[in-house]
Design an enzyme around this catalytic site. Structure first.
Site, short mmCIF file in Angstrom:
data_model
loop_
_atom_site.label_atom_id
_atom_site.label_comp_id
_atom_site.label_asym_id
_atom_site.label_seq_id
_atom_site.Cartn_x
_atom_site.Cartn_y
_atom_site.Cartn_z
N ASP A 55 -26.91 24.82 -35.84
CA ASP A 55 -26.41 26.13 -35.40
C ASP A 55 -27.61 26.98 -35.02
OD1 ASP A 55 -24.23 24.89 -36.70
OD2 ASP A 55 -23.40 26.81 -37.35
N LYS A 87 -20.59 30.17 -31.18
CA LYS A 87 -20.32 30.70 -32.52
C LYS A 87 -20.54 32.20 -32.49
CE LYS A 87 -22.36 30.40 -37.19
NZ LYS A 87 -23.32 29.62 -38.03
N LYS A 109 -16.63 28.66 -32.99
CA LYS A 109 -16.77 28.86 -34.43
C LYS A 109 -16.77 30.35 -34.75
CE LYS A 109 -19.85 27.97 -38.36
NZ LYS A 109 -21.06 27.23 -38.82
#
Length: 239
Positions: A102, A165, A195
């Site tokens: 991430d 995300k 996300k």
């Protein structure tokens, strides 16, 4: 990938469904090895999809037979690291056992409208950690306008990311919102996962984000969230 199709319009996911969408997260600077070991044990018990930790905590020792992915962060939480540093951090993490990365974009570059630099930054990490490693791109959506969110998502897709995300959870502007998740999901159109992270605290929150198009959830308080639906059986299969 099997978990990138938005579920908007589908029946509300059960607690067990939600558990299998959760990256069970511990990114506090003061986290210890014992804390991370406890996180892993809790993730297995709750049946979450993965754990998400700082790269310094790798390698992790998973229980034998555990169906659990390992995610790490890169360029976290500011995104102001150079692309070379983010790429090296991601590559080292994958070598140490990470399945997913991430990464945080340079939010300042996005605010300045320099999305070519944003795309180059993401592409550098993608090159360092090619498939099958899953690359999620944190855009810090609460700090961006709608147009900037769309452009950041397009940059992530063009650079070969697997997910966009919402948030680190550390930015003062806040975390995920239903509006941001909807906009991100509309922009990537099921080609990438989405996300929702930052402030996902209850089962109702999780269900709202899934209805908006989220296909993964970043949650630090997974036991409390899943506990909204009652106690589990401890089998690791969720609730």
């Amino acid at each position: 990938m099997t978990d990138t199709t938005p579920t908007t319009g589908a029946a509300a996911p059960t607690a067990a469904d939600v558990a299998r969408m959760i990256d069970h997260t511990l990114l506090k600077p003061e986290a210890t090895r014992a804390d991370v070991d406890a996180l892993v044990a809790e993730a297995v018990e709750l049946g979450t999809y993965s754990v998400c930790v700082s790269p310094s905590m790798l390698p992790l020792v998973l229980p034998e037979g555990a169906d659990l992915k390992i995610a790490v962060v890169a360029g976290f939480p500011s995104g102001k690291h150079t692309s070379a540093v983010k790429a090296a951090e991601a590559a080292e993490a994958v070598a140490a056992g990470a399945d997913e990365v991430d990464m945080v974009i340079d939010v300042g570059a996005a605010k300045a409208g320099d999305f070519a630099s944003v795309e180059e930054d993401i592409a550098a990490v993608r090159t360092a950690v090619p498939a099958p490693t899953v690359l999620k791109v944190i855009i810090e959506s609460a700090a961006l306008s709608d147009d900037e969110i769309v452009a950041a998502c397009r940059a992530a897709e063009s650079a070969g990311a697997d997910f966009v995300k919402t948030s680190t959870g550390f930015h003062p502007t806040g975390g995920a919102t239903v509006h941001a998740v909807e906009l991100m999901a509309q922009t990537v159109g099921g080609r990438l996962g989405v996300k929702a992270s930052g402030g996902v605290r209850s089962l109702a929150d999780a269900q709202a984000y899934v209805a908006a198009g989220a296909t993964r959830l970043g949650v630090s308080g997974s036991r409390a969230l899943l506990g909204d639906a009652g106690a589990g059986d401890g089998s690791g299969a969720g609730y």
